[in-house]
Design a protein around this motif. Structure first.
Motif, short mmCIF file in Angstrom:
data_model
loop_
_atom_site.label_atom_id
_atom_site.label_comp_id
_atom_site.label_asym_id
_atom_site.label_seq_id
_atom_site.Cartn_x
_atom_site.Cartn_y
_atom_site.Cartn_z
N THR A 1 34.64 25.27 25.40
CA THR A 1 34.00 24.18 24.62
C THR A 1 35.16 23.71 23.52
N LEU A 2 35.24 22.42 23.48
CA LEU A 2 36.26 21.56 22.57
C LEU A 2 35.92 21.48 21.34
N LEU A 3 36.11 22.59 20.33
CA LEU A 3 35.57 22.65 19.05
C LEU A 3 36.24 21.65 18.21
N GLN A 4 37.60 21.29 18.39
CA GLN A 4 38.21 20.33 17.44
C GLN A 4 39.23 19.50 18.06
N ASN A 5 39.44 18.26 18.08
CA ASN A 5 40.28 17.61 18.95
C ASN A 5 40.75 16.09 17.80
N ASN A 6 41.41 16.32 17.10
CA ASN A 6 41.72 15.20 16.01
C ASN A 6 43.25 15.57 15.75
N ASN A 7 43.84 14.70 14.71
CA ASN A 7 44.89 14.97 14.51
C ASN A 7 45.39 16.03 13.37
N GLU A 8 44.43 16.65 13.03
CA GLU A 8 44.55 17.81 12.19
C GLU A 8 44.75 19.15 13.01
N ALA A 9 44.03 19.06 14.22
CA ALA A 9 44.11 20.34 15.22
C ALA A 9 43.44 20.02 16.32
N LYS A 10 43.94 20.68 17.36
CA LYS A 10 43.13 20.81 18.79
C LYS A 10 42.57 22.41 18.89
N VAL A 11 41.39 22.64 19.12
CA VAL A 11 40.76 24.00 19.13
C VAL A 11 40.00 24.13 20.38
N VAL A 12 40.21 24.91 21.31
CA VAL A 12 39.37 25.23 22.46
C VAL A 12 38.78 26.57 22.49
N LEU A 13 37.48 26.61 22.31
CA LEU A 13 36.86 28.11 22.64
C LEU A 13 36.31 28.36 23.95
N LEU A 14 37.20 29.29 24.52
CA LEU A 14 36.61 29.90 25.85
C LEU A 14 35.59 31.13 25.85
#
Length: 337
Positions: free
Chosen positions: A57-70
């Motif tokens: 799941t792509l939790l966050q994808n912007n200029n502040e952070a990229k966060v992927v939840l597996l």
């Protein structure tokens, strides 16, 4: 007064002092000064959901952070490979895993040795593992260990393979850090037990000791990557034993909040965060729900163990005095026969 409370909260939640989620144990490797430039030159400016496994799941994808939840299945070999797939796409500078300090030994676990130990799991090994815990908490922990050992024997796979792969991948990336995101297992087990009435404890223990689960195979195991299937399994067992609702609240919902908070802290702890979080599939919905919303005051109450209920105190004393009585009887018969 407010300043004092804030100071206490920081001490309680300070990852290097007491509690071991939200970068309680961070493993550092040599930082490459040119790492950021290398990062950009490889074209990892954005993360595309289609590049990720279906269990991610792509939790966050912007200029502040990229966060992927597996979301993973703990005994699945495919989940192990999913970790490597995401690392190639994301090139993370931080990886959070669903472990606490008490379970960090899983990262160095020898799979062959674990499978050998699982085949030879005896009372002495279980007793050593649950040493220092209360009677019922220890019994619940022992049953958990036995379940893990039985699954490992059936499938020929040691638990936590996805966490070991995440640890190995982290070591290959200059400057990447590993974060332990979970609440201590002893706190979780104690809170689960103490949330139950004496009748509910009896129901749970009876179910765990009399249930005859169907043997698992690798194809069935992959079904647990389906979040709807996992939720249906939760609903089914709570219909059979309503007391499990309280246990799932502690084991799942409370830990979802802790893991979400840990992930937030992980993102804050690194520059230009590109974070991969590796957790069991049962935690994905909860973490997605709570991520970005958790505060310290939400987490602190979840770190404390409430006082033991009266029945637990009385049960402990009864067992203790029964043991003393048996010893006295044996000694008396030996001398005065």
């Amino acid at each position: 007064m407010k300043k004092t409370v804030c100071t206490v909260l920081k001490k309680i939640l300070c990852p290097r002092i007491q509690y071991n989620f939200a970068h309680v144990k961070t493993l550092h490797h040599t930082t490459n000064n040119n790492y950021t430039n290398l990062f950009l030159s490889r074209g990892f400016g954005s993360v595309v959901g289609s590049d990720l496994p279906s269990s991610a799941t792509l939790l966050q994808n912007n200029n502040e952070a990229k966060v992927v939840l597996l979301g993973t299945v703990h005994f699945s070999k495919q989940s192990v490979e999913d970790v490597s797939t995401i690392v190639k796409v994301l090139q993370p500078n931080a990886i959070l895993i669903e472990l606490c300090r008490q379970r960090v030994s899983l990262l160095e676990l020898d799979d062959k040795k674990f499978l050998e130990d699982a085949k030879n799991l005896d009372t002495q090994k279980i007793k050593q593992a649950v040493k220092g815990q209360g009677l019922v908490s220890g019994m619940l922990h022992a049953m958990l260990l036995k379940t893990y050992a039985d699954i490992a024997k059936e499938l020929g796979v040691a638990p936590g393979g996805e966490f070991r792969r995440a640890y190995q991948e982290m070591k290959k990336i200059p400057g990447c850090k590993l974060f332990l995101g979970d609440r201590p297992i002893q706190i979780t087990i104690a809170r689960a037990f103490q949330s139950l009435s004496v009748l509910e404890v009896g129901q749970v223990l009876y179910h765990l000791t009399t249930a005859n689960p169907k043997p698992l195979n690798k194809n069935q195991l992959e079904k647990y990557k389906d979040k709807d299937y996992v939720q249906e399994q939760f609903r089914e067992i709570t219909r059979e034993v309503p007391a499990f609702k309280k246990i799932f609240h502690v084991f799942v919902d409370e830990r979802d909040k802790c893991l979400a908070f840990s992930l937030q802290e992980c993102v804050r702890a690194v520059q230009n965060p590109r974070v991969l979080a590796v957790v069991g599939m049962g935690h994905v919905d909860g973490i997605s729900k709570y991520y970005g919303k958790m505060k310290q005051e939400d987490i602190v109450p979840l770190l404390f163990i409430p006082p033991r209920p009266l029945y637990a105190v009385l049960l402990g004393k009864a067992i203790k005095f029964t043991f003393y009585f048996l010893i006295f009887s044996i000694v008396y018969r030996f001398f005065f026969g």
